[in-house]
Design a protein around this motif. Structure first.
Motif, mmCIF file in Angstrom:
data_model
loop_
_atom_site.group_PDB
_atom_site.id
_atom_site.type_symbol
_atom_site.label_atom_id
_atom_site.label_comp_id
_atom_site.label_asym_id
_atom_site.label_seq_id
_atom_site.Cartn_x
_atom_site.Cartn_y
_atom_site.Cartn_z
ATOM 1 N N LEU A 184 -29.897 -40.052 -19.031
ATOM 2 C CA LEU A 184 -30.483 -41.383 -19.075
ATOM 3 C C LEU A 184 -29.932 -42.111 -20.292
ATOM 4 O O LEU A 184 -30.138 -41.678 -21.426
ATOM 5 N N VAL A 185 -29.199 -43.191 -20.042
ATOM 6 C CA VAL A 185 -28.712 -44.049 -21.122
ATOM 7 C C VAL A 185 -29.748 -45.147 -21.311
ATOM 8 O O VAL A 185 -30.066 -45.875 -20.376
ATOM 9 N N VAL A 186 -30.291 -45.226 -22.514
ATOM 10 C CA VAL A 186 -31.310 -46.219 -22.850
ATOM 11 C C VAL A 186 -30.636 -47.305 -23.679
ATOM 12 O O VAL A 186 -30.250 -47.068 -24.827
ATOM 13 N N ASP A 187 -30.481 -48.479 -23.079
ATOM 14 C CA ASP A 187 -29.786 -49.587 -23.733
ATOM 15 C C ASP A 187 -30.750 -50.361 -24.616
ATOM 16 O O ASP A 187 -31.583 -51.121 -24.142
ATOM 17 N N MET A 188 -30.625 -50.138 -25.909
ATOM 18 C CA MET A 188 -31.419 -50.846 -26.907
ATOM 19 C C MET A 188 -30.539 -51.812 -27.696
ATOM 20 O O MET A 188 -30.908 -52.240 -28.786
ATOM 21 N N ALA A 189 -29.384 -52.147 -27.149
ATOM 22 C CA ALA A 189 -28.448 -53.023 -27.859
ATOM 23 C C ALA A 189 -29.071 -54.373 -28.159
ATOM 24 O O ALA A 189 -28.754 -55.001 -29.171
ATOM 25 N N GLY A 190 -29.967 -54.836 -27.319
ATOM 26 C CA GLY A 190 -30.625 -56.110 -27.538
ATOM 27 C C GLY A 190 -31.949 -55.991 -28.275
ATOM 28 O O GLY A 190 -32.609 -56.993 -28.544
ATOM 29 N N GLY A 238 -29.126 -38.510 -29.264
ATOM 30 C CA GLY A 238 -27.833 -39.081 -29.630
ATOM 31 C C GLY A 238 -27.866 -40.602 -29.578
ATOM 32 O O GLY A 238 -28.413 -41.190 -28.647
ATOM 33 N N THR A 239 -27.305 -41.248 -30.604
ATOM 34 C CA THR A 239 -27.231 -42.704 -30.649
ATOM 35 C C THR A 239 -25.775 -43.146 -30.602
ATOM 36 O O THR A 239 -24.895 -42.481 -31.154
ATOM 37 N N TYR A 240 -25.560 -44.274 -29.938
ATOM 38 C CA TYR A 240 -24.219 -44.793 -29.720
ATOM 39 C C TYR A 240 -24.213 -46.290 -29.966
ATOM 40 O O TYR A 240 -25.215 -46.963 -29.717
ATOM 41 N N PRO A 241 -23.101 -46.848 -30.428
ATOM 42 C CA PRO A 241 -23.049 -48.282 -30.729
ATOM 43 C C PRO A 241 -22.911 -49.183 -29.501
ATOM 44 O O PRO A 241 -23.227 -50.359 -29.570
ATOM 45 N N THR A 242 -22.426 -48.619 -28.380
ATOM 46 C CA THR A 242 -22.231 -49.423 -27.172
ATOM 47 C C THR A 242 -22.587 -48.596 -25.940
ATOM 48 O O THR A 242 -22.567 -47.357 -25.983
ATOM 49 N N VAL A 243 -22.863 -49.290 -24.852
ATOM 50 C CA VAL A 243 -23.107 -48.606 -23.579
ATOM 51 C C VAL A 243 -21.864 -47.836 -23.165
ATOM 52 O O VAL A 243 -21.954 -46.699 -22.699
ATOM 53 N N ALA A 244 -20.700 -48.439 -23.357
ATOM 54 C CA ALA A 244 -19.451 -47.760 -22.983
ATOM 55 C C ALA A 244 -19.311 -46.432 -23.717
ATOM 56 O O ALA A 244 -18.921 -45.422 -23.119
#
Length: 129
Positions: free
Chosen positions: A31-37, A86-92
């Motif tokens: 599950l990718v949780v997009d918190m970029a916004g 794990g945290t990532y800077p972008t969805v990609a």
């Protein structure tokens, strides 16, 4: 993938948790949780994310967080959630990592760890000892 709101606090944390659990109930491996916004996340929000992570882990799924706001990165670092999930800077970046045999845990890909004592209290305390 789940996209979280701009602000996560006591007013909407239960809904965030329910939304994440709904996606997990579909049985994804990751599950990718997009918190970029997301620009604000309080302790209720952190709790919702951790509870969803525990459900994911119990079902054999992995979770990845996409975080871009420094304030949210700091909250996750202070609470050590970034060491759990794990945290990532972008969805990609998160999607690319999903294809790799990665383990859950601290990733900090593209991030510098937040200082745990930015005001220097620990150093000052040591000087008084």
């Amino acid at each position: 993938m789940a996209t979280l709101p701009v602000e996560i606090d006591i007013a909407n944390a239960d809904q965030v948790r329910e939304d994440l659990l709904t996606v997990l109930n579909r049985g994804p491996a990751v599950l990718v949780v997009d918190m970029a916004g997301t620009t604000f996340c309080d302790s209720a929000g952190v709790n919702a994310i951790v509870r969803a992570y525990k459900r994911a882990a119990a079902s054999g799924a992995r979770m990845r967080l996409v975080v871009s706001a420094p304030t949210v990165q700091r909250v996750l670092a202070i609470t050590a959630v970034d060491r759990l999930i794990g945290t990532y800077p972008t969805v990609a970046a998160a999607l690319t990592a999903v294809d790799q045999p990665a383990k859950d845990g601290p990733s900090h890909r593209g991030y510098e760890p937040a200082p745990t004592d930015p005001e220097g209290w620990a150093a000052a305390e040591g000087e008084r000892s």
